[in-house]
Write an enzyme that holds these catalytic residues in place. Sequence first.
Site, PDB file in Angstrom:
ATOM      1  N   GLU A   1       0.822  -1.213   0.000  1.00 46.73           N
ATOM      2  CA  GLU A   1       0.000   0.000   0.000  1.00 46.73           C
ATOM      3  C   GLU A   1       0.855   1.261   0.000  1.00 46.73           C
ATOM      4  OE1 GLU A   1      -3.090  -2.869   1.685  1.00 46.73           O
ATOM      5  OE2 GLU A   1      -1.196  -2.257   2.570  1.00 46.73           O
ATOM      6  N   THR A   2       0.293   2.297  -0.577  1.00 44.82           N
ATOM      7  CA  THR A   2       0.843   3.650  -0.565  1.00 44.82           C
ATOM      8  C   THR A   2      -0.283   4.581  -0.149  1.00 44.82           C
ATOM      9  OG1 THR A   2       2.424   3.165  -2.334  1.00 44.82           O
ATOM     10  CG2 THR A   2       1.852   5.487  -1.981  1.00 44.82           C
TER      11      THR A   2
END
Length: 280
Positions: free
Chosen positions: A47-48
């Site tokens: 995830e970002t």
Amino acid sequence: MRSYSFKQVDVFSRTPLKGNPLAVVFNADGLSDERMAAFASWTNLSETTFVLEPRDPRADYRVRIFTTLSELPFAGHPTLGTCHAWLEAGGVPQGDEVIQECGVGLVRIRRQGAELAFLAPPLLRTGPVEADVLERVRRGLGLPAGAIVSAQWVDNGAGWLAVMVEDRQQVLDLQPDHSQMLGVAVGVIAPWNVERDGDNAQFEVRAFISGDGMPEDPATGSLNAGIAQWLLGAGLAPASYVVSQGLSMGRAGRIQVERIGDEIWIGGAAVTCIDGTLTL
């Protein structure tokens, strides 16, 4: 193009490189959806996150969460990691708790010493897993017939279903065929045996997101939040317990689960590994 403040943090570990990495981009209000998605794909992390001004006046900040494939309304290690990065960057909450705004609404985060914990959001989907889906998951995990002792939908925004097996070693030995589990986010859990495994944790978990750039997640807050609601609701776990996750990937994630009254809190440590700027 412009420059953005950026951090990369490791979540659910006090030791760098032993938890679940997260990229955090600050002051991202000017970025388009397409640019956010492209950067998240480029990082190739599970995830970002992108930190924006809140829309709800009760929130301290707003966050958008992207995998390499899509945007999520909620995820656990991005929640704790973003909060850690925001506080470290000088963020000051309006109250005793930090209030994060994201796709599922407002999420409460509390500070407990050097660690953070978020309040598990309500499940969007619960109940038994359909027989055909469960059989596809069993085959994809390479488990023999009868090895899954229980299963439940535990979806709080990321689509999770969870299956339980009897022995921790079964979890660690899994070598899934991801082609059979495309489109399904699968968590696998087994209890620790105190005599054989010790008492540093009470459960072993692995998390699989077949088709993603990171098909296995090293330490997963959303999954463990969903599993906690299942286990605690069914009387299958004590009010406070620790999950081990990531060992098969060379990590050593630790997720703390605690029930306080009717609330379930999911906590852990975070440490910053990269602090700088990026150009997008």
